[in-house]
Design an enzyme around this catalytic site. Structure first.
Site, PDB file in Angstrom:
ATOM      1  CE  LYS B 134      35.505  75.873 -25.014  1.00 10.91           C
ATOM      2  NZ  LYS B 134      34.624  74.882 -24.711  1.00 10.91           N
ATOM      3  CG  MET B 183      35.055  77.247 -20.421  1.00  6.16           C
ATOM      4  SD  MET B 183      36.479  76.731 -21.455  1.00  6.16           S
ATOM      5  CE  MET B 183      37.056  75.717 -20.329  1.00  6.16           C
ATOM      6  CB  SER B 209      31.524  76.165 -23.226  1.00  8.39           C
ATOM      7  OG  SER B 209      32.434  74.858 -23.454  1.00  8.39           O
ATOM      8  CB  ILE B 230      32.541  68.050 -20.889  1.00  6.99           C
ATOM      9  CG1 ILE B 230      32.991  66.912 -19.872  1.00  6.99           C
ATOM     10  CG2 ILE B 230      31.923  69.172 -20.392  1.00  6.99           C
ATOM     11  CD1 ILE B 230      33.404  67.248 -18.711  1.00  6.99           C
ATOM     12  CB  ALA B 231      27.683  68.333 -21.570  1.00  4.71           C
ATOM     13  N   GLY B 232      28.611  68.584 -24.868  1.00  2.00           N
ATOM     14  CA  GLY B 232      28.044  69.348 -26.196  1.00  2.00           C
ATOM     15  C   GLY B 232      28.655  70.217 -26.721  1.00  2.00           C
ATOM     16  CB  SER B 233      31.338  72.644 -25.076  1.00  2.00           C
ATOM     17  OG  SER B 233      30.666  72.842 -23.897  1.00  2.00           O
TER      18      SER B 233
END
Lengths: 538, 538
Positions: B134, B183, B209, B230-233
């Site tokens: 990434k 992001m 992201s 951090i939330a689903g990236s």
């Protein structure tokens, strides 16, 4: 809430209640002549039988577990012996808060009976071992006042995580131990139970905040107690009382469900539970047992770290730190660390002398993190409890501590992360297995004079495990030297001058602190075992 | 700082620079007729040789490592093959940011030479394996713009922790992949490199992201990429692109030293790095390799958790969660989870249907924790970069997000701890080995329409590891049903109505999400391997 009663009424009732829980035949004669050093009184006071003296004095926690398994001792007789000795310790040092001797003896009897009924059942790892607990741990039916009137007469309804685990592992819980009002100072004095005294010298502090535990273990009223540590609260009383005490890395020993003087959402420096004991191997045994027991099942915040069964290094590389560059150690403390280093060198240990980086910065961030809410939560508790501050809390001057903003906390966190990386690389670059340094610049001091906590607190800031190993006591030859010896300015000098003569500090224990890398508690236990064997068995 | 140049100038220069780093003979003919699904183009475009097609299509990351060891492939030919395929993927989906193909090929050649020079040297665990990263990971000499003009033309001078470790383990790094501006959204679109497209259907989002990584791996331009979550990236682009992606527990995979849109002291929900791959065993192999490599040496914040070599359970107990009680899954997502459950039941897996407790509360706390500084840090970066917000960022409405106070953050933390304990006990009480649920209520959506992230974010809130397993694609029979199917109110209905017909979502991948207990990443890998074998090899 204190209701109509004053804090003095509450204290009187709590102390009387506590005294009633000591059997009459375990009470010391008021006529007994006592010196300042009461460590031998349990042996001489006539309350313990010879066998009970042997059980409590000639065994550490590992021996006790072994000898119950070998049927040399019953769990019941072991429990009775430690209850009696704890009762004696209490009467000499005021180290206990809540007493549940009778329940403990009943449980030990049941453990013996279960064993007799099913001799082929696998042994629980702590079968029959009496373990004492700092007052903050909750036991249903008993208070956790943590030295605050506010919490008096509010018995717990549930176990904290750790005592629950210890019971499931076969331990016997028999008493809880005294702490400072607020648990935020190093003098175990409060308005509920009063002050715990140091059994090595009743005129010196027992330290804190796990001070009752320190005095109890020093008296061998317990061979394994559990304290907690956010800035030194396991290690300071270990230093003051001449016992072993280990601050584990955070997240290993279940901490959940304790009485706390802090907001339930408090963040920053991690507070941990850990062992205080009469031997280093008892501390290691405790850590091994916890790390082999899926302790995280008892506390959702626990890490899933496991004991590996590593072979400890036979020739560790130890960084020697003589002082922290901020506070000069007292003359006997300097002697202790130098003698220890020499013994290790003589035994072939690889010693490299180091200066610690950025200590003052680390200490500044740590204090900032302790005061995120301006210590408002604890001040509110005292206000609601309608009690005055004890002397050592007054000296902290809680009301003058400013709150942090959110950005302030993030700035502290960024600073902490940076220094954690600096120390991480410092450790790797120096290829260290451990660091050895004093646990404090001072020995046990007179009451309410305990000063700088940099030497312990730095490892809380870094979240590194650290163990106190006792090495001796203040001697007459440890004369107070000139003020020129205090190297680091006025603040240093003020603390240094507290050491006025070896007479004042007679019999004060000496020790060293051995520090490991974060979460390498098992590796540290290996180094501590080796260092202890060199310092204390040769 | 953008200086005199506009963000459009900067973007044009960055994209031209990137395009020049693709060899001319790797450029796709402009005449090539493309449909919406471009997954087969690498095979048909005539740029890769048959052997290169075989290398990139018939192997996962574990095969590649094995075949280099068995001297079936050289590291160099493997690297060339993936560079070519990544170049093709880039031209079709705009998935890359920084390209270092030539450096990678040179490194691979050196690895081959070192091997030839010393054939008895122990193999490094990742010897010769090309790994994509990434954009947030730093490689000296290259930018990490993370989709923001502010960071353009500021090449890194040091490696982030993870690429450093991967190189030390023998990997070959060859490109970095696209992300959303900030992001902080799930659409990998920004003003520096533009939008990444979904190779399964160019009219759908690639997710984010780690969206560039998702598209690249789906094109098999990489068999192992590293995203962050951090939330689903990691999981959202895995869902959108039909690949495997694992969000590890925090503190296992080194994260340090990345370009960040957040304050360096940011606290709250932990952001983690993890694998995105063409097989579940590649994800497990990555985790095993990292957890066996003392990865904490590279990042002081890493936990010292070790891979244990546990035997995975053959008959795990899996909690089946059909929806989160807040958002109703699209019809094909409902079909995917039901079919998966039936296959597992048929294979003898113990499936117990569950409702998740307190999802809305958990989501509320999580959003609160994302916005501790009111997202001021990232807004300042955009302001300094003199660039407008892209559509998906506009929809977040950053300016409207309030800051938290210190007490506010402690309240969020207390709430999080409470719910973490609730889920911990929920897990133990149900004796779960894993939970299976959709990774999102939706499939890949049209651009900038990606909605609810509860299904992934809940596990960040709890810090549980979670892996996406692809299971198929939207079919013509997945008709859009009536609005009555949306069970949970207006917000739910709004999202549910996005699924208007299987034609719109043609070829959109379907998947399930398998969740493990916190820090039981190894146990989860075992369950994922079993589940994947049942869902995809039978």
């Amino acid at each position: 809430m204190a209701g109509d009663k004053t804090y003095i009424d509450i204290s009187r009732a709590k102390c009387e209640q506590r005294d009633r829980l000591i059997r009459n035949e375990w009470k010391i004669s008021k006529k007994l002549a006592l010196g300042n050093n009461v460590l031998e009184v349990p042996k001489t006071c006539g309350i313990l039988t010879d066998r009970e003296i042997t059980i409590t004095e000639d065994n550490d926690a590992v021996d006790i577990v072994d000898k119950i398994r070998q049927q040399e001792y019953t769990a019941e007789e072991v429990t009775v012996a430690f209850c009696k000795r704890a009762a004696v310790a209490q009467q000499l040092t005021n180290c206990l808060t809540e007493i549940f001797f009778e329940e403990a003896i009943e449980r030990a009897r049941q453990l013996d009976q279960e064993r007799a009924a099913d001799p082929s059942a696998p042994w629980k790892p702590l079968h029959g071992l009496p373990i004492s607990l700092k007052d903050s741990f909750k036991i249903p039916g008993f208070d956790s006042t943590i030295g605050m009137t506010y919490f008096a007469n509010k018995p717990a309804t549930e176990y904290s995580a750790l005592p629950k685990l210890l019971l499931d592992l076969g331990a016997v819980l028999y008493c809880k131990t005294n702490v400072p009002q607020t648990m935020m100072t190093a003098d175990s004095d409060n308005n509920v139970f009063g002050r715990t005294l140091n059994p090595s010298n009743l005129k010196l502090t027992a330290g804190g905040s796990s001070g009752g535990e320190g005095a109890l273990v020093a008296m061998r009223g317990s061979v394994l107690g559990i304290g907690t540590d956010i800035a030194g609260s396991i290690r300071i009383p270990s230093i003051c009382n001449g016992i072993y005490g280990a601050r584990p890395s955070s997240g290993i020993v279940p901490f959940d469900g304790q009485q706390s003087p802090e907001d339930p959402g408090m963040v920053g420096i991690e507070v941990v539970a850990g062992p205080m004991a009469t031997s280093s191997r008892a501390c290691s045994f405790f850590m091994k047992t916890i790390m082999s027991a899926q302790a995280w099942r008892y506390d959702s915040s626990c890490l899933h770290l496991r004991w590996q069964g590593q072979q400890p290094s036979r020739k560790p590389r130890i960084g020697l730190v003589l002082d922290d560059g901020v506070y000069t150690p007292f003359p006997p403390v300097r002697r202790a660390i130098r003698e220890a280093a020499q013994k290790l060198r003589d035994a072939g240990v690889d010693i490299v002398e180091l200066r610690l980086p950025h200590v003052a910065d680390a200490v500044g961030i740590t204090y900032g993190m302790f005061a995120l809410d301006g210590c408002q939560f604890v001040q509110d508790l005292m206000k609601e409890g309608k009690e005055p501050q004890v002397e050592s809390v007054k000296r902290v001057n809680l009301a003058a501590i400013p709150k942090s903003s959110m950005q302030g906390y993030m700035d502290l966190t960024a600073g902490r992360r940076k220094l954690q990386a600096v120390y991480h690389n410092f450790w790797l670059d120096n290829q260290l297995d451990a660091i050895m340094l004093p646990g404090a610049p001072q020995t046990a001091t007179r009451f309410d004079e305990w000063g700088p906590i940099n030497y312990t607190m730095l490892w809380n800031f870094l979240d590194y495990p650290a163990t106190i190993i006792p090495t001796g006591r203040v001697r007459e030859s440890d004369v107070a030297d000139g003020e020129d010896s205090a190297l680091y300015g006025e603040q240093d000098l003020r603390n240094y001058k507290l050491y006025d003569s070896p007479e004042t500090y007679k019999d004060a224990p000496l020790s060293v602190q051995i520090v490991g890398m974060r979460q390498e508690d098992e590796a540290l236990a290996g180094v501590v075992g080796l260092v202890d064997s060199i310092l204390n068995q040769s």
